[in-house]
Design a protein around this motif. Structure first.
Motif, PDB file in Angstrom:
ATOM      1  N   TYR A 241      43.991  -6.564  23.683  1.00 48.33           N
ATOM      2  CA  TYR A 241      44.437  -5.225  23.299  1.00 48.33           C
ATOM      3  C   TYR A 241      44.531  -4.362  24.546  1.00 48.33           C
ATOM      4  O   TYR A 241      43.543  -4.208  25.283  1.00 48.33           O
ATOM      5  CB  TYR A 241      43.471  -4.601  22.292  1.00 48.33           C
ATOM      6  CG  TYR A 241      43.860  -3.206  21.846  1.00 48.33           C
ATOM      7  CD1 TYR A 241      44.782  -3.020  20.816  1.00 48.33           C
ATOM      8  CD2 TYR A 241      43.313  -2.077  22.452  1.00 48.33           C
ATOM      9  CE1 TYR A 241      45.143  -1.745  20.410  1.00 48.33           C
ATOM     10  CE2 TYR A 241      43.668  -0.799  22.045  1.00 48.33           C
ATOM     11  CZ  TYR A 241      44.587  -0.638  21.025  1.00 48.33           C
ATOM     12  OH  TYR A 241      44.951   0.625  20.621  1.00 48.33           O
TER      13      TYR A 241
ATOM     14  N   CYS B 196      50.666  -5.722  24.802  1.00 47.03           N
ATOM     15  CA  CYS B 196      49.235  -5.711  25.129  1.00 47.03           C
ATOM     16  C   CYS B 196      48.931  -6.430  26.441  1.00 47.03           C
ATOM     17  O   CYS B 196      47.792  -6.397  26.912  1.00 47.03           O
ATOM     18  CB  CYS B 196      48.412  -6.322  23.992  1.00 47.03           C
ATOM     19  SG  CYS B 196      48.594  -8.112  23.811  1.00 47.03           S
TER      20      CYS B 196
ATOM     21  N   HIS C  78      51.999 -13.652  18.531  1.00 43.49           N
ATOM     22  CA  HIS C  78      51.504 -12.557  17.699  1.00 43.49           C
ATOM     23  C   HIS C  78      51.394 -13.019  16.247  1.00 43.49           C
ATOM     24  O   HIS C  78      51.046 -12.233  15.367  1.00 43.49           O
ATOM     25  CB  HIS C  78      52.434 -11.340  17.793  1.00 43.49           C
ATOM     26  CG  HIS C  78      53.837 -11.629  17.368  1.00 43.49           C
ATOM     27  ND1 HIS C  78      54.826 -11.955  18.250  1.00 43.49           N
ATOM     28  CD2 HIS C  78      54.404 -11.669  16.145  1.00 43.49           C
ATOM     29  CE1 HIS C  78      55.946 -12.174  17.590  1.00 43.49           C
ATOM     30  NE2 HIS C  78      55.720 -12.000  16.308  1.00 43.49           N
TER      31      HIS C  78
ATOM     32  N   ASP D  90      49.060   5.273  17.231  1.00 43.14           N
ATOM     33  CA  ASP D  90      49.812   4.295  17.998  1.00 43.14           C
ATOM     34  C   ASP D  90      48.972   3.760  19.147  1.00 43.14           C
ATOM     35  O   ASP D  90      47.959   4.354  19.536  1.00 43.14           O
ATOM     36  CB  ASP D  90      51.096   4.923  18.557  1.00 43.14           C
ATOM     37  CG  ASP D  90      52.030   5.402  17.454  1.00 43.14           C
ATOM     38  OD1 ASP D  90      52.131   4.686  16.437  1.00 43.14           O
ATOM     39  OD2 ASP D  90      52.634   6.476  17.619  1.00 43.14           O
TER      40      ASP D  90
ATOM     41  N   LEU E  46      43.484  -7.101  12.496  1.00 42.17           N
ATOM     42  CA  LEU E  46      44.579  -8.062  12.640  1.00 42.17           C
ATOM     43  C   LEU E  46      44.529  -9.120  11.539  1.00 42.17           C
ATOM     44  O   LEU E  46      45.541  -9.431  10.907  1.00 42.17           O
ATOM     45  CB  LEU E  46      44.515  -8.752  14.005  1.00 42.17           C
ATOM     46  CG  LEU E  46      44.932  -7.957  15.232  1.00 42.17           C
ATOM     47  CD1 LEU E  46      44.799  -8.815  16.486  1.00 42.17           C
ATOM     48  CD2 LEU E  46      46.361  -7.451  15.115  1.00 42.17           C
TER      49      LEU E  46
ATOM     50  N   GLU F 229      49.102  -7.345  19.835  1.00 40.75           N
ATOM     51  CA  GLU F 229      50.344  -6.644  19.530  1.00 40.75           C
ATOM     52  C   GLU F 229      51.290  -6.689  20.729  1.00 40.75           C
ATOM     53  O   GLU F 229      50.886  -6.944  21.860  1.00 40.75           O
ATOM     54  CB  GLU F 229      50.036  -5.192  19.166  1.00 40.75           C
ATOM     55  CG  GLU F 229      49.210  -5.040  17.891  1.00 40.75           C
ATOM     56  CD  GLU F 229      48.735  -3.619  17.670  1.00 40.75           C
ATOM     57  OE1 GLU F 229      49.504  -2.834  17.083  1.00 40.75           O
ATOM     58  OE2 GLU F 229      47.614  -3.296  18.086  1.00 40.75           O
ATOM     59  N   SER F 230      52.556  -6.429  20.469  1.00 38.99           N
ATOM     60  CA  SER F 230      53.541  -6.386  21.546  1.00 38.99           C
ATOM     61  C   SER F 230      53.145  -5.339  22.588  1.00 38.99           C
ATOM     62  O   SER F 230      52.740  -4.226  22.242  1.00 38.99           O
ATOM     63  CB  SER F 230      54.930  -6.046  20.981  1.00 38.99           C
ATOM     64  OG  SER F 230      55.374  -7.058  20.101  1.00 38.99           O
TER      65      SER F 230
ATOM     66  N   TYR G   8      39.028  -4.547  15.904  1.00 40.93           N
ATOM     67  CA  TYR G   8      40.452  -4.833  16.088  1.00 40.93           C
ATOM     68  C   TYR G   8      40.804  -6.206  15.529  1.00 40.93           C
ATOM     69  O   TYR G   8      41.826  -6.378  14.861  1.00 40.93           O
ATOM     70  CB  TYR G   8      40.810  -4.757  17.569  1.00 40.93           C
ATOM     71  CG  TYR G   8      42.271  -5.042  17.852  1.00 40.93           C
ATOM     72  CD1 TYR G   8      43.274  -4.284  17.266  1.00 40.93           C
ATOM     73  CD2 TYR G   8      42.655  -6.075  18.708  1.00 40.93           C
ATOM     74  CE1 TYR G   8      44.619  -4.540  17.519  1.00 40.93           C
ATOM     75  CE2 TYR G   8      43.985  -6.335  18.969  1.00 40.93           C
ATOM     76  CZ  TYR G   8      44.961  -5.560  18.371  1.00 40.93           C
ATOM     77  OH  TYR G   8      46.286  -5.826  18.619  1.00 40.93           O
TER      78      TYR G   8
END
Length: 327
Positions: free
Chosen positions: A232, A54, A216, A278, A257, A51-52, A253
């Motif tokens: 992550y 990470c 991503h 979050d 994804l 994710e953005s 995780y």
């Protein structure tokens, strides 16, 4: 992969950014990259996914020493990159280049295309004048599918896809062995993404390049990469070949994804794994396993940490659940 030659070896890399504090406060850090060990083999494409925020781009820049690591060791083709002096690093850097995410901001608006492509050759000492660079500039433009008459034009005269081709040409100007692609198609229209990705594949086959591909977009990574590393909150959760990761994901995780990839003919969210909450702040990450605050399998023991387990040859997972399964 074990028979292939190691090009880059990163061991226990950390990159912590200090947070501004008052004089009476304890120094705190943003732990963008925290204890990452990574091997990149010559001629392969290794994808880093997450994710953005990470730490993917920070990791890439740290590997090139565009930013200095806080701790850890980096070797390039057997040479110690971490403690290399600036003169030695400058000589070696022509073998390592990067393609940035945004072609609109990575090209100097007041420089002509010929000057942009010539610059790395002049800086690295391959040629002394722009005139000497011209044959190579024409060759590079042809290699990336652009007309040689573009050398006297400015970046604003080109589309996003053309600009990214110019960025790739500039990166190839010094005959590098390693090309780090930092989300090279995410800023482009969907219609031109496939063209740029196909170009990267053709160049790799023709020039024998090694890619570190940051993205991503899981579909792009599956198409382009040989191995995949899932990141992550500054740490690697899982790493393996494309088949191992996509056909047999082990970390919760990674499973979440992959479940989010749109599938042809699927119009509902059946089978999708939704992550609650979050991403925690990298300035105050959870103790133990970084993913435990969003993991559906988390237990109190996960706060104590998790070791990395090889679940099959070349397939590594950092998860306490996997550690218990293999015991």
């Amino acid at each position: 992969m074990s028979e292939k030659k190691v090009l880059v070896q990163a061991s226990n890399i950390k990159k912590w950014f200090p947070i501004k504090k008052w004089f009476f406060e304890k120094q705190r850090y943003v732990k963008a990259v925290d204890d990452v060990t990574l091997t990149l083999y010559r001629g392969e494409t290794l994808g880093i996914v997450g994710e953005s925020g990470c730490g993917k781009s920070t990791m890439a820049r740290t590997l090139l020493r565009l930013i200095e690591p806080t701790a850890g060791d980096i070797t390039y083709d057997g040479k110690d990159l971490t403690n290399m002096k600036s003169g030695e690093l400058r000589a070696l850097r022509k073998h390592m280049q990067i393609v940035f995410q945004d072609p609109y901001s990575s090209l100097h608006p007041r420089m002509k295309i010929g000057e942009i492509i010539a610059e790395p050759m002049l800086i690295s000492g391959i040629h002394k004048t722009k005139k000497e660079c011209m044959p190579r500039i024409y060759e590079l433009l042809d290699m990336v599918g652009l007309d040689k008459n573009y050398v006297d034009r400015y970046p604003h005269e080109f589309s996003g896809g053309q600009r990214q081709r110019i960025v790739i040409a500039r990166a190839l100007a010094t005959n590098p062995e390693l090309l780090i692609c930092d989300e090279p198609v995410s800023a482009l229209d969907v219609s031109v993404r496939a063209q740029v990705l196909n170009l990267l594949e053709e160049l790799q086959e023709k020039l024998g390049l090694t890619y570190l591909f940051i993205s991503h977009d899981l579909s792009v990574v599956e198409h382009l990469c040989d191995r995949v590393a899932i990141m992550y909150l500054g740490q690697l959760m899982e790493i393996g070949t494309v088949d191992q990761i996509y056909d047999n994901p082990q970390h919760p995780y990674t499973q979440a994804l992959l479940s989010a990839i749109p599938k042809v003919g699927q119009h509902d969210s059946t089978g999708r794994i939704l992550l609650e909450g979050d991403i925690p702040s990298p300035a105050n990450p959870p103790s133990g396993c970084r993913f435990r605050t969003r993991c559906r399998f988390a237990t109190e023991a996960c706060a104590q940490g998790a070791s990395t387990v090889e679940v099959e040859p070349g397939h590594f997972v950092t998860c306490r659940l996997m550690t218990q399964k293999t015991q």
